[in-house]
Design a protein around this motif. Structure first.
Motif, PDB file in Angstrom:
ATOM      1  N   LEU A  92       0.813  -1.213   0.000  1.00  0.00           N
ATOM      2  CA  LEU A  92       0.000   0.000   0.000  1.00  0.00           C
ATOM      3  C   LEU A  92       0.847   1.264   0.000  1.00  0.00           C
ATOM      4  O   LEU A  92       0.458   2.282  -0.548  1.00  0.00           O
ATOM      5  CB  LEU A  92      -0.934  -0.011   1.212  1.00  0.00           C
ATOM      6  CG  LEU A  92      -1.979   1.077   1.297  1.00  0.00           C
ATOM      7  CD1 LEU A  92      -2.938   1.012   0.108  1.00  0.00           C
ATOM      8  CD2 LEU A  92      -2.758   0.964   2.608  1.00  0.00           C
ATOM      9  N   HIS A  93       2.015   1.201   0.599  1.00  0.00           N
ATOM     10  CA  HIS A  93       2.909   2.356   0.675  1.00  0.00           C
ATOM     11  C   HIS A  93       4.320   1.877   0.976  1.00  0.00           C
ATOM     12  O   HIS A  93       4.497   0.803   1.560  1.00  0.00           O
ATOM     13  CB  HIS A  93       2.444   3.324   1.768  1.00  0.00           C
ATOM     14  CG  HIS A  93       2.289   2.659   3.096  1.00  0.00           C
ATOM     15  ND1 HIS A  93       3.357   2.374   3.921  1.00  0.00           N
ATOM     16  CD2 HIS A  93       1.195   2.180   3.734  1.00  0.00           C
ATOM     17  CE1 HIS A  93       2.932   1.768   5.010  1.00  0.00           C
ATOM     18  NE2 HIS A  93       1.611   1.631   4.920  1.00  0.00           N
ATOM     19  N   PRO A  94       5.346   2.654   0.611  1.00  0.00           N
ATOM     20  CA  PRO A  94       6.704   2.307   1.041  1.00  0.00           C
ATOM     21  C   PRO A  94       6.788   2.462   2.570  1.00  0.00           C
ATOM     22  O   PRO A  94       5.986   3.180   3.163  1.00  0.00           O
ATOM     23  CB  PRO A  94       7.587   3.347   0.343  1.00  0.00           C
ATOM     24  CG  PRO A  94       6.760   3.882  -0.771  1.00  0.00           C
ATOM     25  CD  PRO A  94       5.334   3.802  -0.299  1.00  0.00           C
ATOM     26  N   PRO A  95       7.751   1.797   3.196  1.00  0.00           N
ATOM     27  CA  PRO A  95       7.872   1.935   4.649  1.00  0.00           C
ATOM     28  C   PRO A  95       7.932   3.402   5.086  1.00  0.00           C
ATOM     29  O   PRO A  95       8.715   4.182   4.556  1.00  0.00           O
ATOM     30  CB  PRO A  95       9.191   1.223   4.963  1.00  0.00           C
ATOM     31  CG  PRO A  95       9.353   0.235   3.861  1.00  0.00           C
ATOM     32  CD  PRO A  95       8.769   0.911   2.644  1.00  0.00           C
ATOM     33  N   GLY A  96       7.050   3.762   6.001  1.00  0.00           N
ATOM     34  CA  GLY A  96       7.033   5.112   6.541  1.00  0.00           C
ATOM     35  C   GLY A  96       6.457   6.178   5.632  1.00  0.00           C
ATOM     36  O   GLY A  96       6.500   7.363   5.965  1.00  0.00           O
ATOM     37  N   GLN A  97       5.915   5.830   4.485  1.00  0.00           N
ATOM     38  CA  GLN A  97       5.404   6.820   3.537  1.00  0.00           C
ATOM     39  C   GLN A  97       3.930   6.564   3.227  1.00  0.00           C
ATOM     40  O   GLN A  97       3.538   6.388   2.085  1.00  0.00           O
ATOM     41  CB  GLN A  97       6.219   6.789   2.244  1.00  0.00           C
ATOM     42  CG  GLN A  97       7.678   7.138   2.432  1.00  0.00           C
ATOM     43  CD  GLN A  97       8.430   7.093   1.124  1.00  0.00           C
ATOM     44  OE1 GLN A  97       7.908   7.405   0.061  1.00  0.00           O
ATOM     45  NE2 GLN A  97       9.682   6.687   1.188  1.00  0.00           N
ATOM     46  N   THR A  98       3.109   6.589   4.249  1.00  0.00           N
ATOM     47  CA  THR A  98       1.692   6.252   4.095  1.00  0.00           C
ATOM     48  C   THR A  98       0.943   7.232   3.197  1.00  0.00           C
ATOM     49  O   THR A  98      -0.124   6.895   2.686  1.00  0.00           O
ATOM     50  CB  THR A  98       0.997   6.181   5.464  1.00  0.00           C
ATOM     51  OG1 THR A  98       1.179   7.427   6.138  1.00  0.00           O
ATOM     52  CG2 THR A  98       1.557   5.046   6.309  1.00  0.00           C
TER      53      THR A  98
END
Length: 183
Positions: A92-98
């Motif tokens: 759904l998103h890269p780590p930490g980049q919601t």
């Protein structure tokens, strides 16, 4: 393609009479992957020796994004082209980049209501925030089932559990879901 999870699932599906075609795309680019998936789809449909029906598309991580994109594309051409979508560890998103979740889930959210979707994700997946994913699913027209693997990472591993027990649990969820779809 040779992730142990995908090999295990392919063997579990085959042992229950499902034909499972696996292939890989070397590039991480989503557009390239969708074109590759489409080429395989077109090839399958061109086979005159076999009748190919009841097709479900799926993938793991970026492959699940490509599967959703292809299913959306094909549903615009024919309502019965794809019977459903299976997403393992949807990124759904890269780590930490919601903040990028809307763009990443566009094809998934755009699937038509007649196309069921199974999502298998870990509760500890740093690329799929659980609350954000559940909100995304609420925006979908499709009937979606989510199986949350307790303690599972993006790679669907669980600390303190054997890999085989996790594989068996995930495989059972996929096969049970496919059976509910009439496959």
């Amino acid at each position: 393609m040779n992730f142990k999870h995908l090999l295990s699932l392919a063997h579990a599906l085959a042992s229950r009479g499902f034909l499972c075609l696996r292939f890989t795309c070397k590039a991480l680019n989503l557009g390239y992957r969708v074109k590759a998936y489409r080429a395989v789809w077109d090839y399958l449909r061109s086979l005159q020796k076999f009748t190919v029906k009841n097709i479900f598309v799926g993938g793991r991580s970026m492959g699940s994004r490509a599967a959703a994109a292809l299913a959306r594309q094909l549903s615009d051409e024919s309502e019965d082209a794809v019977q459903g979508v299976i997403c393992l560890s949807f990124p759904l998103h890269p780590p930490g980049q919601t903040h990028v979740h809307q763009q990443r889930s566009e094809d998934l959210r755009g699937l038509p209501e007649h196309m069921p979707v199974l999502c298998v994700s870990g509760t500890e997946d740093n690329m799929c925030d659980r609350l954000l994913f559940e909100e995304t699913v609420k925006e979908m027209k499709s009937q979606v089932e989510i199986f949350w693997l307790e303690g599972g990472s993006h790679g669907l591993t669980v600390k303190g559990r054997s890999e085989d027990s996790v594989l068996d649990e995930v495989n059972l969820q996929v096969i049970t879901w496919l059976s509910k779809q009439g496959a």
